[in-house]
Motif scaffolding. Structure first.
Motif, PDB file in Angstrom:
ATOM      1  N   MET A   1       0.843  -1.200   0.000  1.00 50.20           N
ATOM      2  CA  MET A   1       0.000   0.000   0.000  1.00 50.20           C
ATOM      3  C   MET A   1       0.878   1.250   0.000  1.00 50.20           C
ATOM      4  N   LEU A   2       0.430   2.264  -0.720  1.00 50.09           N
ATOM      5  CA  LEU A   2       1.150   3.536  -0.743  1.00 50.09           C
ATOM      6  C   LEU A   2       1.088   4.208   0.623  1.00 50.09           C
ATOM      7  N   CYS A   3       2.185   4.832   1.009  1.00 45.42           N
ATOM      8  CA  CYS A   3       2.206   5.577   2.273  1.00 45.42           C
ATOM      9  C   CYS A   3       1.243   6.762   2.168  1.00 45.42           C
ATOM     10  N   PRO A   4       0.252   6.870   3.057  1.00 47.57           N
ATOM     11  CA  PRO A   4      -0.725   7.960   2.954  1.00 47.57           C
ATOM     12  C   PRO A   4      -0.138   9.341   3.214  1.00 47.57           C
ATOM     13  N   TYR A   5       1.074   9.392   3.821  1.00 50.20           N
ATOM     14  CA  TYR A   5       1.678  10.682   4.168  1.00 50.20           C
ATOM     15  C   TYR A   5       2.460  11.302   3.013  1.00 50.20           C
ATOM     16  N   CYS A   6       2.935  10.468   2.081  1.00 49.86           N
ATOM     17  CA  CYS A   6       3.795  11.044   1.045  1.00 49.86           C
ATOM     18  C   CYS A   6       3.392  10.683  -0.384  1.00 49.86           C
ATOM     19  N   ARG A   7       2.352   9.862  -0.558  1.00 48.69           N
ATOM     20  CA  ARG A   7       1.954   9.497  -1.923  1.00 48.69           C
ATOM     21  C   ARG A   7       1.619  10.764  -2.716  1.00 48.69           C
ATOM     22  N   LYS A   8       1.873  10.722  -4.004  1.00 43.15           N
ATOM     23  CA  LYS A   8       1.663  11.912  -4.832  1.00 43.15           C
ATOM     24  C   LYS A   8       0.728  11.586  -5.991  1.00 43.15           C
TER      25      LYS A   8
ATOM     26  N   TYR B   1      -1.527   7.419  -8.291  1.00 44.13           N
ATOM     27  CA  TYR B   1      -0.636   7.883  -7.218  1.00 44.13           C
ATOM     28  C   TYR B   1       0.694   7.151  -7.330  1.00 44.13           C
ATOM     29  N   GLU B   2       1.766   7.849  -6.996  1.00 43.94           N
ATOM     30  CA  GLU B   2       3.084   7.223  -7.038  1.00 43.94           C
ATOM     31  C   GLU B   2       3.767   7.337  -5.673  1.00 43.94           C
ATOM     32  N   PRO B   3       4.657   6.389  -5.358  1.00 38.58           N
ATOM     33  CA  PRO B   3       5.376   6.443  -4.080  1.00 38.58           C
ATOM     34  C   PRO B   3       6.458   7.516  -4.116  1.00 38.58           C
ATOM     35  N   ILE B   4       6.603   8.255  -3.017  1.00 38.78           N
ATOM     36  CA  ILE B   4       7.628   9.297  -2.929  1.00 38.78           C
ATOM     37  C   ILE B   4       8.685   8.915  -1.893  1.00 38.78           C
ATOM     38  N   GLY B   5       8.222   8.601  -0.677  1.00 38.09           N
ATOM     39  CA  GLY B   5       9.145   8.257   0.406  1.00 38.09           C
ATOM     40  C   GLY B   5       9.243   9.373   1.428  1.00 38.09           C
TER      41      GLY B   5
END
Length: 575
Positions: free
Chosen positions: A453-460, A496-500
């Motif tokens: 799952m994408l991190c909800p704090y940094c997904r873009k 949405y893409e992962p940022i980190g």
């Protein structure tokens, strides 16, 4: 004026309740902040916001990731816990200090003493009780703790002769019970649990011992230990698991439980001899993670309705399929939780028992004494069961018995190794099950994979590039009619893409969720099984009944921002 009186003044608290609270504060010896927060009279943030106004001290909220180890070392852990204060940041020689009770004179004196002793200036901020509790965990810096324990061990090794590790098992047991090695193992396990790891791998290399944690399905290197510590670390884990410490040539399996952060956690241990020494794999089985609902597993929409329909029947077989490590056991345990009722006799046969479930009679197979799935299932059928869970259908005899159990009025849950739901019926027939026995017994077949799952704090959120848009549109076109109505496909498709970030350790992902496809037994499918049970014919029926494929379920989760397109392609297209 006390906080209780301030709450009365603001009309949040009536006078009689305030008097009762003041009496409790006076007689319990506890702080009013603790009691107000515990009784949930107001939100903690509101209470400390009010306190901030009264004391004229700014309220600050800090995550543990923001605190550097350099800052943390300025105030010892014992002082931080006793005086409810903690370093927040260090800039040059000035320390930002968070305090829950800055009005406490003794806490202020202690801070002043530390500042003189270590020669730093400081600025005080107000922090909440829960924020302090979260930040105190930072003192358990993984590598720092292990390094300290290893330093103790290094000292110990110098005092012992080189042949110490080759002594008899009784001597080894005595050595590994001593503090340094026990502490190393305890630290590794605790940080694995704190980091929500599913597995720990302790692996010998040519000159080091590598410790890796599996988080969200991916292994991450976490620590390197000196090679000389391997025998003691392995022996310590064997003692905890009640395994033979002098047996290093054959694989062994065991398990143990430990209390970590006030909760019992089970650990399943497997040792494997390698050319460089023994490797240990530890599966972490956190019972609190079993309290899970279908939505959090990723089962929604049509898939959820199909499962719910199957659970209304008093008999039938529910099969979960997919490769190892795709969450089949988790799904079966979730279904088992719904079937586990006081008036029902629920019995399981597992290899091994992963999670202990209150109210369920769980039995573990032991092939060494001839107690396998087939033998165990025969005995379970004599136990007057209502619901049976068989860990896995591995052979013809177990398949026959499971079918027989479902045919005679039992709900049977089990797993099967096929890549998708279309292969379930052909697989059962290959195992010798007569085709005419499948329609009246098989209720549903579920196949699944796990995606990160994408991190909800940094997904873009971004506009999908032409290639991804084309692939998504192709899948949307093949969606079942009911599902297609719910998906709006405008000119532009956003994903949405992962940022980190610090919250997800810069991976861009946090946690995993399932993508599912569930085939339901229907009259049309029953007819196909009796006449021509090929995967092609079964696929036609799956499309007719509106089955959502794993890839389609994954694409839906991509559009919802749950996961990334790349993650779904990586997982859904692997065989």
């Amino acid at each position: 004026m006390s906080l209780i009186q301030q709450l009365v003044k603001k009309g949040v608290l009536d006078k009689s309740r305030a008097t009762a609270l003041e009496y409790e504060v006076k007689n319990s010896g506890r702080r009013e902040e603790e009691i107000i927060t515990e009784k949930r009279i107001v939100q903690e943030d509101f209470l400390f916001g009010l306190k901030s106004e009264i004391l004229k001290i700014p309220l600050k909220s800090v995550s543990s990731e923001e605190i550097s180890l350099e800052a943390l070392e300025m105030i010892p852990e014992e002082s931080a816990r006793y005086y409810s204060m903690i370093p927040l940041a260090k800039m040059d020689n000035c320390l930002d200090v968070g305090m829950v009770y800055p009005e406490d004179i003794k806490a202020r004196e202690a801070l002043e003493f530390l500042s003189r002793q270590s020669r730093f200036s400081y600025k005080v901020f107000l922090i909440t009780i829960s924020n302090l509790e979260e930040l105190l965990k930072k003192y358990r810096a993984f590598k720092k703790e292990v390094s300290k324990a290893l330093a103790e061990l290094e000292t110990e090794l110098k005092e012992k002769k080189a042949e110490t590790w080759e002594q008899k098992s009784a001597d080894i047991e005595r050595i590994v019970e001593e503090a340094p090695i026990s502490k190393v193992v305890a630290v590794i396990l605790r940080h694995a649990v704190d980091g929500n790891a599913s597995d720990v791998h302790i692996e010998p290399a040519r000159d080091k011992v590598r410790v890796r944690f599996r988080m969200d399905g991916i292994l991450h290197a976490s620590l390197l230990l000196p090679l000389k510590t391997l025998p003691a670390v392995v022996a310590r884990i064997k003692i905890l698991s009640n395994l033979k410490i002098d047996e290093t040539r054959a694989p062994q399996d065991g398990r143990f439980s430990a209390k970590i952060e006030d909760k019992e956690v089970d650990f399943r241990v497997s040792t494997l001899p390698t050319v460089l020494g023994e490797k240990v794999a530890i599966r972490i089985l956190d019972p609190t993670q079993r309290k899970i609902n279908f939505e959090s597993l990723g089962i929604t929409g049509r898939n959820l309705k199909v499962i719910e329909r199957a659970l209304t029947k008093s008999y039938g077989m529910i099969l979960a399929t997919g490769p190892t490590g795709t969450g089949k056991s988790t799904t079966l345990y979730a279904i088992l939780g719904l079937l586990n009722k006081e008036e029902e006799n629920v019995v399981t046969l597992e290899d091994p028992v992963e999670y202990f479930v209150e109210g369920v009679n769980q039995s573990q197979v032991n092939n060494e004494i001839g107690y396998g799935f087939a033998v165990g299932l025969r005995h379970i059928l004599r136990q007057d069961p209502d619901t049976i869970m068989v860990g896995e259908i591995r052979d013809d005899e177990t398949a026959f018995l499971a079918i027989h159990a479902a045919l005679t009025g039992h709900i049977v849950l089990s797993s099967l190794h096929t890549s998708n739901t279309l292969g379930v019926v052909p697989r059962l027939i290959d195992m010798g099950v007569k085709p005419f026995l499948i329609p009246p017994t098989l209720a549903i077949a579920s196949a699944q994979r796990l995606v990160r799952m994408l991190c909800p704090y940094c997904r873009k959120k971004i506009k999908a590039n032409p290639e991804i848009r084309k692939a998504i549109m192709k899948e949307i076109e093949s969606f079942p009619a009911d599902m297609k109505k719910k998906v709006k496909a405008p000119g532009d498709i956003f994903v949405y893409e992962p940022i980190g970030c610090k919250k997800c350790n810069d991976t861009g992902y946090a946690g995993r969720i399932g993508i599912f496809e569930i085939l339901e037994m229907t009259e049309q499918l029953a007819e196909i099984i009796l006449k021509e049970p090929s995967e092609a014919k079964i696929q036609e029926e799956a499309e007719r009944q509106g089955m959502v494929t794993m890839k389609q379920d994954g694409i839906l989760k991509v559009l919802q921002g749950v996961t990334s397109f790349e993650e779904v392609i990586r997982v859904a297209e692997e065989k």
